[in-house]
Design an enzyme around this catalytic site. Structure first.
Site, PDB file in Angstrom:
ATOM      1  N   LYS A 168       0.806  -1.341   0.163  1.00 19.28           N
ATOM      2  CA  LYS A 168      -0.158   0.072  -0.115  1.00 19.28           C
ATOM      3  C   LYS A 168       0.885   1.226  -0.138  1.00 19.28           C
ATOM      4  CE  LYS A 168      -1.442   2.919   2.577  1.00 19.28           C
ATOM      5  NZ  LYS A 168      -1.391   4.108   1.876  1.00 19.28           N
ATOM      6  N   GLU A 244      10.309   1.417   9.875  1.00 19.02           N
ATOM      7  CA  GLU A 244      11.554   2.449   9.750  1.00 19.02           C
ATOM      8  C   GLU A 244      10.624   3.894   9.858  1.00 19.02           C
ATOM      9  OE1 GLU A 244      14.031   2.381   6.054  1.00 19.02           O
ATOM     10  OE2 GLU A 244      14.676   4.352   6.481  1.00 19.02           O
TER      11      GLU A 244
HETATM   12  O1  TXE Z   1       3.253  10.044   7.427  1.00 21.72           O
HETATM   13  P1  TXE Z   1       2.259   8.792   7.755  1.00 21.72           P
HETATM   14  P2  TXE Z   1       2.938  11.135   6.934  1.00 21.72           P
HETATM   15  C1  TXE Z   1       7.549  11.542   8.980  1.00 21.72           C
HETATM   16  C2  TXE Z   1       7.923  12.870   8.681  1.00 21.72           C
HETATM   17  C3  TXE Z   1       6.589  13.688   8.392  1.00 21.72           C
HETATM   18  C4  TXE Z   1       5.499  12.854   9.050  1.00 21.72           C
HETATM   19  C5  TXE Z   1       3.991  12.886   8.563  1.00 21.72           C
HETATM   20  O2  TXE Z   1       8.055  13.635   9.616  1.00 21.72           O
HETATM   21  O3  TXE Z   1       6.488  15.045   8.601  1.00 21.72           O
HETATM   22  O4  TXE Z   1       6.061  11.734   9.299  1.00 21.72           O
HETATM   23  O5  TXE Z   1       4.044  12.137   7.244  1.00 21.72           O
HETATM   24  C6  TXE Z   1       0.372   5.269   5.771  1.00 21.72           C
HETATM   25  N1  TXE Z   1      -2.488   2.860   9.127  1.00 21.72           N
HETATM   26  N2  TXE Z   1       7.711  10.862   7.968  1.00 21.72           N
HETATM   27  O6  TXE Z   1       1.710  11.875   7.519  1.00 21.72           O
HETATM   28  O7  TXE Z   1       0.828   9.329   7.979  1.00 21.72           O
HETATM   29  C7  TXE Z   1       0.111   6.592   4.644  1.00 21.72           C
HETATM   30  O8  TXE Z   1      -1.036   6.015   3.844  1.00 21.72           O
HETATM   31  C8  TXE Z   1      -1.987   2.196   8.302  1.00 21.72           C
HETATM   32  C9  TXE Z   1       8.962   9.908   7.919  1.00 21.72           C
HETATM   33  O9  TXE Z   1       2.633  11.230   5.297  1.00 21.72           O
HETATM   34  O10 TXE Z   1       3.046   7.914   8.517  1.00 21.72           O
HETATM   35  C10 TXE Z   1       1.401   6.074   4.093  1.00 21.72           C
HETATM   36  O11 TXE Z   1       1.561   4.983   2.971  1.00 21.72           O
HETATM   37  N3  TXE Z   1      -0.976   3.020   7.310  1.00 21.72           N
HETATM   38  C11 TXE Z   1       8.946   8.810   7.142  1.00 21.72           C
HETATM   39  C12 TXE Z   1       2.530   5.842   5.225  1.00 21.72           C
HETATM   40  O12 TXE Z   1       1.433   5.372   6.151  1.00 21.72           O
HETATM   41  C13 TXE Z   1      -1.213   4.366   7.650  1.00 21.72           C
HETATM   42  C14 TXE Z   1       8.304   9.026   5.663  1.00 21.72           C
HETATM   43  C15 TXE Z   1       3.332   7.103   5.723  1.00 21.72           C
HETATM   44  O13 TXE Z   1       2.510   7.997   6.055  1.00 21.72           O
HETATM   45  C16 TXE Z   1      -2.051   4.907   8.578  1.00 21.72           C
HETATM   46  C17 TXE Z   1       7.177   9.755   5.946  1.00 21.72           C
HETATM   47  C18 TXE Z   1      -2.447   4.053   9.364  1.00 21.72           C
HETATM   48  N4  TXE Z   1      -3.586   4.389  10.512  1.00 21.72           N
HETATM   49  C19 TXE Z   1       6.833  10.464   6.967  1.00 21.72           C
HETATM   50  N5  TXE Z   1      -2.199   6.007   8.459  1.00 21.72           N
HETATM   51  C20 TXE Z   1      10.511   7.858   6.880  1.00 21.72           C
HETATM   52  N6  TXE Z   1      10.821   7.491   7.821  1.00 21.72           N
HETATM   53  O14 TXE Z   1      11.159   8.161   5.786  1.00 21.72           O
HETATM   54  C21 TXE Z   1      -1.197   6.462   7.274  1.00 21.72           C
HETATM   55  N7  TXE Z   1      -0.707   5.379   7.120  1.00 21.72           N
END
Ligand code: TXE
Length: 480
Positions: A168, A244
């Site tokens: 996903k 991660e």
């Molecule tokens: O991340 P999300 P967001 C950090 C970075 C950023 C913050 C928010 O600080 O500002 O996170 O980003 C899926 N159950 N990183 O809001 O929400 C979502 O659809 C299952 C660091 O975009 O964590 C996407 O596919 N899945 C990071 C994925 O999770 C869920 C990279 C990441 O989104 C979900 C990105 C749920 N309840 C953001 N809610 C890194 N380590 O590189 C969301 N998702």
């Protein structure tokens, strides 16, 4: 899904705007929980009937090698989608895609060399084997910052182990995950081994992490959602997890470093991918005697770096990927000033007439308690803190809940090794930053995550070990 495209039908659609150009570029369906169930069923069947895990390593390796070749053939197309959806510079996107082909080529070797262990020292009556077996169906949730790269740091290793996948992608960057599924099918991956569901994290993402027929979940994203993944695993089937999460990564610069190299590396470490990078070097820790001069050197790099249209081959820093992320970064810049940090340069949005861009930003007079020094900003925002002794540098570097990556810049081998040993981070760079490849594992200490991706460690992560005890000769009877 199950080796075929499923028409979007009457599902709701998600239109993605290019973050750099403000025009719609892709459209994907918002899959339903029923779609997710069908995808898990397909992956489950493909795993349970051994159509993939039952093949020998040579056959699995052949599919992975062909995948690498097809990625190379379609590199320009994949890079173009990556830039349109994510906003990253096209030259960077192309380099990432070629790196992804290399991931598949490297992992093809692992499909053949993956093996267990044997114990020939258990006495004449017993022989012991330790075998590695694929974990099963793997749910794979990926973020928007490196949609194709993060996917390809996992998929080849998962497939090399013999597992099957339900992926996903982030709702805003789904295109290249769909392309990879098509490529895998063209490369001969049996139907059902790679399934993709597009849509929101809060609906199908949540359903995937809670799914009782998914054996392992690999999640890359925010620490907040990482916590939900851990809770969901506990409440459902105790699925194995790979996580991660965030980072707040130190870059330690000693006065004896090649300061020109270090300034360039530090600028790259925070400017690359507009700082939307879990391993960005966002905390600069500099020996006090050179701190002011070094800040000026980094500022000079920031002044020269080319921020702009990511479709321009010369651009080095593109757009911020989402409006929400843009707002988050700008709010941290405001908060930093409100908390008393000194804005040395940047701090502003770049008006290109369309899209969202933020110029590289540098803060001085930063204290360790400030939110800009503690929280992951995920943007091109760098804080500087001075240090007097190596002990102090290490203490500042470790003063974080995270532990994803770190860099040290010095020409003194003793300092380099001391810092490398004592700073807690899963990835370390000495006189460089953000270097990587398929051989070296990635992953975090502390709240940056669990497990490792890539390298031999990456494939082993998707296996479980079984101990086999084999009796030799006549049994010594229990009941005489
Ligand atoms: O991340 P999300 P967001 C950090 C970075 C950023 C913050 C928010 O600080 O500002 O996170 O980003 C899926 N159950 N990183 O809001 O929400 C979502 O659809 C299952 C660091 O975009 O964590 C996407 O596919 N899945 C990071 C994925 O999770 C869920 C990279 C990441 O989104 C979900 C990105 C749920 N309840 C953001 N809610 C890194 N380590 O590189 C969301 N998702």
């Amino acid at each position: 899904m199950n080796g075929a495209w499923v028409p979007a039908g009457d599902r709701e659609l998600f239109d993605r705007q290019s973050p750099a150009h403000g025009v719609p570029v892709t459209r994907v369906p918002k899959c339903t929980v029923e779609d997710l169930d069908a995808a898990v069923d397909a992956a489950r069947r493909a795993f349970d009937d051994r159509r993939w895990s039952g093949l020998n390593g040579q056959a699995r390796a052949a599919v992975l090698l062909r995948t690498g070749a097809l990625i190379r053939e379609r590199a320009d197309e994949i890079a173009y989608f990556e830039t349109l959806e994510n906003g990253k510079p096209i030259s960077q996107a192309r380099a990432e895609v070629l790196g992804c082909a290399d991931m598949f080529e490297y992992a093809s070797g692992l499909a053949r060399s993956l093996h267990g262990d044997s114990f020939n020292n258990l006495g004449d009556g017993l022989f012991g084997l330790v075998t590695r077996e694929p974990v099963g169906v793997v749910g794979l949730i990926t973020p928007w910052n490196f949609p194709f790269l993060i996917l390809c740091e996992r998929v080849p290793y998962i497939l090399a182990s013999g597992c099957t996948i339900v992926a996903k992608p982030s709702e805003v960057t789904s295109a290249t995950t769909l392309i990879l599924a098509e490529i895998l099918s063209d490369a001969g991956l049996p139907d059902g081994c790679m399934n993709v569901v597009t849509g929101a994290g809060s609906s199908i993402g949540q359903a995937l992490i809670e799914h009782p027929r998914v054996d392992m979940l690999s999640f890359t994203g925010s620490t907040a959602v990482g916590r939900r993944v851990v809770e969901a695993a506990g409440k459902s089937n105790f699925k194995k997890l790979g996580l991660e999460l965030g980072g707040k990564n130190p870059q330690i610069v000693f006065a004896d470093a090649d300061l020109e190299d270090a300034a360039d590396g530090v600028a790259f470490g925070i400017g690359f991918n507009t700082g939307q990078c879990c391993v960005s070097g966002s905390r600069l820790i500099v020996e006090r005697s050179v701190a002011d001069d070094f800040a000026r050197m980094v500022q000079a790099k920031f002044d020269k770096v080319r921020v702009g249209d990511p479709l321009d081959e010369a651009t080095q820093i593109g757009a911020i990927t989402t409006e929400a992320q843009n707002a988050t970064i700008m709010s941290y810049i405001e908060r930093g000033q409100a908390e008393g940090a000194r804005l040395i340069c940047g701090g502003a949005q770049l008006d290109m007439g369309r899209g969202q861009f933020i110029v590289p930003t540098l803060f001085g007079d930063v204290t360790r308690d400030m939110s800009i020094a503690r929280e992951e900003i995920f943007g091109p925002v760098l804080t500087i803190m001075p240090f007097d002794t190596i002990e102090e540098a290490i203490e500042i570097a470790n003063d974080t809940d995270y532990g994803l990556a770190a860099s040290v810049w010095t020409k003194n081998i003793d300092k380099a090794l001391t810092v490398t040993r004592q700073v807690q981070a899963g990835r370390f760079w000495v006189n460089t930053t953000l270097a990587g490849g398929p051989e070296l594992p990635l992953g975090g200490f502390r709240q940056s995550g669990w497990g490792r991706e890539a390298g031999i460690y990456g494939v082993e992560e998707y296996t479980q070990v079984k101990s086999v005890h084999i009796e030799i000769g006549k049994r010594d009877h229990w009941v005489k």
